[in-house]
Design an enzyme around this catalytic site. Structure first.
Site, PDB file in Angstrom:
ATOM      1  N   ASP A 264      -9.287  -3.720   6.466  1.00  0.00           N
ATOM      2  CA  ASP A 264      -7.969  -4.322   6.299  1.00  0.00           C
ATOM      3  C   ASP A 264      -6.936  -3.184   6.298  1.00  0.00           C
ATOM      4  OD1 ASP A 264      -5.953  -6.229   5.554  1.00  0.00           O
ATOM      5  OD2 ASP A 264      -6.178  -5.537   3.486  1.00  0.00           O
TER       6      ASP A 264
ATOM      7  N   ASP B 145      -2.879  -3.392   5.017  1.00  0.00           N
ATOM      8  CA  ASP B 145      -2.044  -3.393   3.814  1.00  0.00           C
ATOM      9  C   ASP B 145      -2.888  -3.651   2.566  1.00  0.00           C
ATOM     10  OD1 ASP B 145       1.041  -3.540   4.775  1.00  0.00           O
ATOM     11  OD2 ASP B 145      -0.226  -4.638   6.175  1.00  0.00           O
TER      12      ASP B 145
ATOM     13  N   ASP C  23      -8.648  -6.168   0.411  1.00  0.00           N
ATOM     14  CA  ASP C  23      -8.131  -6.411  -0.940  1.00  0.00           C
ATOM     15  C   ASP C  23      -7.683  -7.832  -1.207  1.00  0.00           C
ATOM     16  OD1 ASP C  23      -5.788  -5.950   0.832  1.00  0.00           O
ATOM     17  OD2 ASP C  23      -4.667  -6.194  -1.033  1.00  0.00           O
TER      18      ASP C  23
END
Length: 241
Positions: A19, A21, A190
């Site tokens: 991922d 961001d 996240d």
């Protein structure tokens, strides 16, 4: 039981899916205010070389946006939560503009709410205006219904997107290709949108790594923050040498 940090050996013989961001760069108040240090570009270039190209960024951002931030590095990117692959043409949903118009009205009504338009959808970011959460939620639901899309919730964001794929389906597709055959998928992320990636990685014999605080998750390991992700990747790739 708390999740443990991943061992460096986990990267060996892996196909790495990252991922962006909240995983490689800290989440910023606005998507256009992130900072990408040169050290991250060097790390990604090193990973790409040591993994023989088995490195893919899987982001909620448009793939072109991710690549713009990573210039001059060239790396495989799947954007729009697994729906949009860099260099591949995609069809824009016909009714998307009507949905975007609804979201734009909410952004104009609430100072601090940001509308982010994407090739296959759009997102309302309310990090700078938390009081607008319910209005953003309602507008996203209405816009999704109007455009025949689905709502994807994330960290201080509601997004409308096609229901035809996610980060997990992107991992499954990539792992079926020759470049990834024989490797184990490793997905690091996240947000709630990354749970699909964790599930796919585990299903295919690999593992997921959650970034951030403990929560109910399909991940197998956890790293506390972006700095820990960089440190683990650097340590792990050095162990491959």
């Amino acid at each position: 039981m708390p999740l443990l940090p991943p061992p460096p050996s986990l990267l060996r013989d892996a196909s790495l899916f990252l991922d962006f961001d909240g995983t490689l760069v800290p989440i910023a108040a606005r998507p256009d205010s992130i900072e990408v240090p040169p050290s991250l570009l060097d790390l990604l270039a090193h990973l790409q070389k040591r993994l023989n190209g088995r490195l893919t960024l899987v982001s909620g951002r448009a793939s072109a946006d991710v690549l713009q931030w990573l210039k001059p590095l060239q790396v495989a990117v799947v954007g729009s939560h697994g729906l949009e692959r860099a260099g591949t043409a995609t069809d824009r949903p016909p009714a998307l503009e009507k949905g975007i118009a609804l979201l734009r009205a909410v952004a104009e009504r609430h100072g601090g709410v940001l509308l982010e338009e994407k090739p296959l959808g759009a997102a309302l970011h309310y990090r700078e205006q938390p009081a607008a959460e319910e209005d953003c939620r309602a507008a996203a639901a209405e816009a999704a219904g109007l455009a025949g899309l689905q709502v994807q919730a994330g960290k201080m964001v509601f997004e409308i997107k096609p229901a035809t794929g996610n980060k997990g389906s992107a991992v499954r597709l990539l792992m079926s290709e020759d470049a990834h055959r024989g490797a184990r998928p490793l997905f690091i992320g996240d947000d709630l949108t990354d749970e699909h990636g964790f599930e796919a990685a585990r299903e295919l014999g690999g593992a997921g790594i959650l970034v951030g605080p403990e929560r109910d998750t399909a991940a197998d390991y956890r790293l506390p923050d972006v700095g820990d992700v960089h440190h683990w990747l650097q340590t792990s790739v050095e162990a491959l040498s």
